[in-house]
Scaffold this motif. Structure first.
Motif, PDB file in Angstrom:
ATOM      1  N   UNK A   1      -7.838   1.784   5.668  1.00  7.95           N
ATOM      2  CA  UNK A   1      -6.458   2.164   5.366  1.00  7.95           C
ATOM      3  C   UNK A   1      -6.217   3.639   5.629  1.00  7.95           C
ATOM      4  N   UNK A   2      -7.074   4.476   5.060  1.00  5.77           N
ATOM      5  CA  UNK A   2      -6.833   5.917   5.089  1.00  5.77           C
ATOM      6  C   UNK A   2      -7.101   6.526   6.462  1.00  5.77           C
ATOM      7  N   UNK A   3      -8.198   6.135   7.103  1.00  9.49           N
ATOM      8  CA  UNK A   3      -8.510   6.724   8.404  1.00  9.49           C
ATOM      9  C   UNK A   3      -7.487   6.315   9.464  1.00  9.49           C
ATOM     10  N   UNK A   4      -7.069   5.053   9.448  1.00  4.46           N
ATOM     11  CA  UNK A   4      -6.077   4.594  10.424  1.00  4.46           C
ATOM     12  C   UNK A   4      -4.716   5.228  10.168  1.00  4.46           C
ATOM     13  N   UNK A   5      -4.320   5.292   8.896  1.00  2.00           N
ATOM     14  CA  UNK A   5      -3.039   5.919   8.570  1.00  2.00           C
ATOM     15  C   UNK A   5      -3.037   7.403   8.953  1.00  2.00           C
ATOM     16  N   UNK A   6      -4.138   8.100   8.720  1.00  2.17           N
ATOM     17  CA  UNK A   6      -4.216   9.521   9.071  1.00  2.17           C
ATOM     18  C   UNK A   6      -4.134   9.710  10.579  1.00  2.17           C
ATOM     19  N   UNK A   7      -4.805   8.839  11.327  1.00  2.00           N
ATOM     20  CA  UNK A   7      -4.716   8.913  12.788  1.00  2.00           C
ATOM     21  C   UNK A   7      -3.277   8.707  13.258  1.00  2.00           C
ATOM     22  N   UNK A   8      -2.629   7.720  12.694  1.00  4.91           N
ATOM     23  CA  UNK A   8      -1.250   7.442  13.084  1.00  4.91           C
ATOM     24  C   UNK A   8      -0.325   8.590  12.717  1.00  4.91           C
ATOM     25  N   UNK A   9      -0.529   9.188  11.554  1.00  5.46           N
ATOM     26  CA  UNK A   9       0.284  10.328  11.149  1.00  5.46           C
ATOM     27  C   UNK A   9       0.019  11.527  12.046  1.00  5.46           C
ATOM     28  N   UNK A  10      -1.249  11.721  12.415  1.00  9.12           N
ATOM     29  CA  UNK A  10      -1.576  12.839  13.294  1.00  9.12           C
ATOM     30  C   UNK A  10      -0.910  12.724  14.656  1.00  9.12           C
ATOM     31  N   UNK A  11      -1.029  11.545  15.254  1.00 14.87           N
ATOM     32  CA  UNK A  11      -0.381  11.338  16.553  1.00 14.87           C
ATOM     33  C   UNK A  11       1.129  11.365  16.396  1.00 14.87           C
ATOM     34  N   UNK A  12       1.626  10.857  15.269  1.00 17.34           N
ATOM     35  CA  UNK A  12       3.061  10.882  15.016  1.00 17.34           C
ATOM     36  C   UNK A  12       3.615  12.285  14.880  1.00 17.34           C
ATOM     37  N   UNK A  13       2.744  13.242  14.625  1.00 17.30           N
ATOM     38  CA  UNK A  13       3.201  14.631  14.523  1.00 17.30           C
ATOM     39  C   UNK A  13       3.628  15.192  15.869  1.00 17.30           C
ATOM     40  N   UNK A  14       3.087  14.658  16.953  1.00 22.37           N
ATOM     41  CA  UNK A  14       3.406  15.193  18.290  1.00 22.37           C
ATOM     42  C   UNK A  14       4.064  14.151  19.202  1.00 22.37           C
ATOM     43  N   UNK A  15       3.922  12.879  18.858  1.00 18.21           N
ATOM     44  CA  UNK A  15       4.532  11.813  19.649  1.00 18.21           C
ATOM     45  C   UNK A  15       5.381  10.946  18.734  1.00 18.21           C
ATOM     46  N   UNK A  16       6.670  10.888  19.010  1.00 17.20           N
ATOM     47  CA  UNK A  16       7.573  10.211  18.097  1.00 17.20           C
ATOM     48  C   UNK A  16       7.820   8.742  18.435  1.00 17.20           C
ATOM     49  N   UNK A  17       7.384   8.272  19.611  1.00 12.99           N
ATOM     50  CA  UNK A  17       7.665   6.873  19.959  1.00 12.99           C
ATOM     51  C   UNK A  17       6.712   5.930  19.220  1.00 12.99           C
ATOM     52  N   UNK A  18       7.227   4.770  18.882  1.00 15.85           N
ATOM     53  CA  UNK A  18       6.484   3.817  18.082  1.00 15.85           C
ATOM     54  C   UNK A  18       5.296   3.249  18.839  1.00 15.85           C
ATOM     55  N   UNK A  19       5.409   3.113  20.159  1.00 18.52           N
ATOM     56  CA  UNK A  19       4.321   2.528  20.939  1.00 18.52           C
ATOM     57  C   UNK A  19       3.054   3.367  20.853  1.00 18.52           C
ATOM     58  N   UNK A  20       3.214   4.674  20.976  1.00 15.87           N
ATOM     59  CA  UNK A  20       2.056   5.561  20.909  1.00 15.87           C
ATOM     60  C   UNK A  20       1.386   5.495  19.540  1.00 15.87           C
ATOM     61  N   UNK A  21       2.189   5.468  18.496  1.00 13.62           N
ATOM     62  CA  UNK A  21       1.635   5.407  17.144  1.00 13.62           C
ATOM     63  C   UNK A  21       0.883   4.099  16.916  1.00 13.62           C
ATOM     64  N   UNK A  22       1.452   2.995  17.379  1.00 17.60           N
ATOM     65  CA  UNK A  22       0.813   1.696  17.186  1.00 17.60           C
ATOM     66  C   UNK A  22      -0.486   1.607  17.986  1.00 17.60           C
ATOM     67  N   UNK A  23      -0.457   2.084  19.237  1.00 10.53           N
ATOM     68  CA  UNK A  23      -1.676   2.065  20.048  1.00 10.53           C
ATOM     69  C   UNK A  23      -2.781   2.915  19.414  1.00 10.53           C
ATOM     70  N   UNK A  24      -2.389   4.028  18.824  1.00  9.79           N
ATOM     71  CA  UNK A  24      -3.362   4.864  18.123  1.00  9.79           C
ATOM     72  C   UNK A  24      -3.961   4.126  16.934  1.00  9.79           C
ATOM     73  N   UNK A  25      -3.105   3.431  16.193  1.00  9.28           N
ATOM     74  CA  UNK A  25      -3.591   2.667  15.060  1.00  9.28           C
ATOM     75  C   UNK A  25      -4.524   1.538  15.479  1.00  9.28           C
ATOM     76  N   UNK A  26      -4.201   0.848  16.557  1.00  8.50           N
ATOM     77  CA  UNK A  26      -5.053  -0.236  17.049  1.00  8.50           C
ATOM     78  C   UNK A  26      -6.414   0.313  17.487  1.00  8.50           C
ATOM     79  N   UNK A  27      -6.384   1.440  18.206  1.00  6.04           N
ATOM     80  CA  UNK A  27      -7.638   2.067  18.638  1.00  6.04           C
ATOM     81  C   UNK A  27      -8.480   2.480  17.429  1.00  6.04           C
ATOM     82  N   UNK A  28      -7.819   3.025  16.408  1.00  2.00           N
ATOM     83  CA  UNK A  28      -8.527   3.411  15.197  1.00  2.00           C
ATOM     84  C   UNK A  28      -9.122   2.220  14.479  1.00  2.00           C
TER      85      UNK A  28
END
Length: 216
Positions: free
Chosen positions: A59-86
């Motif tokens: 929960x925490x590591x994936x959410x942190x990754x998504x929040x980190x990428x969300x800090x510089x990339x605002x599109x939902x696709x990038x955030x979701x792909x980051x979460x899947x990779x995590x």
């Protein structure tokens, strides 16, 4: 009163008194220790606690990754792909790490059993394959929480808010369950997990935002 049968006192080898089985006369079934199957609740608690901790990690590591990428990339696709990779990377890491760790413990305990000449309790040894699978599944379950929270929200600010809210609720739940299993103070343990999760997400978001501004 139960009848008794006494051996003769003239017998120098023995002077025993045998009581008839009163329990059986009264219809009471006497269960011998061999007939009692003892369930190891401590072992079950260990597995449950490990599962909760694995889910909390996912929960925490994936959410942190998504929040980190969300800090510089605002599109939902990038955030979701980051979460899947995590999720995939974390589940594989947890599985391999747990497999190696438990297999080492298995080898140590098996060697000790052989030294003691005890070869009948192999079923009680830890199973590295089961531990590996359990860790991967627990991590994946935790990682799915922020992924599902963000999957269907296109607005950037609303998406971040929902992710933080859902993750916070899940952190409280996991912290509470861990406290119950570990017999720790419920409120303090839950708040400790929640505050730690907030710090992890905030630090990841802030440092990634800073890295984006300086052009790293």
């Amino acid at each position: 009163m139960a009848d008794t049968i006494a051996e003769s006192d003239n017998n120098p080898k023995s002077s025993k008194v045998f009581n008839m089985d009163l329990e059986k006369q009264e219809g009471v079934v006497v269960v011998t220790p061999e007939e009692v199957e003892v369930f190891d609740y401590a072992k079950r608690a260990q597995w449950l606690r490990a599962a909760v901790l694995g889910a909390n990690d996912g929960l925490l590591s994936t959410a942190s990754l998504m929040m980190g990428v969300g800090a510089v990339k605002q599109d939902v696709k990038t955030m979701i792909l980051t979460g899947v990779a995590g999720l995939v990377a974390g589940a594989c890491s947890m599985a391999i790490g747990e497999f190696v760790s438990v297999y080492s413990q298995y080898d140590i305990e098996l060697a000790q059993m052989k030294r003691e000449g005890n070869t009948q309790d192999k079923n009680k040894l830890p199973n590295p394959y089961t531990a590996s699978m359990a860790s991967a599944v627990a991590f994946s379950v935790g990682a799915l929480v922020p992924l599902l929270a963000a999957a269907f929200i296109k607005d950037y600010k609303v998406r971040l808010t929902v992710v933080v809210a859902v993750v916070s609720l899940a952190l409280l739940v996991f912290g509470g369950v861990g406290a119950v299993l570990g017999k720790a103070p419920f409120v303090k343990s839950s708040l400790r997990v929640l505050i730690g999760g907030w710090l992890a997400m905030a630090v990841t978001f802030g440092l990634t935002k800073l890295a984006g501004h300086v052009g790293v």
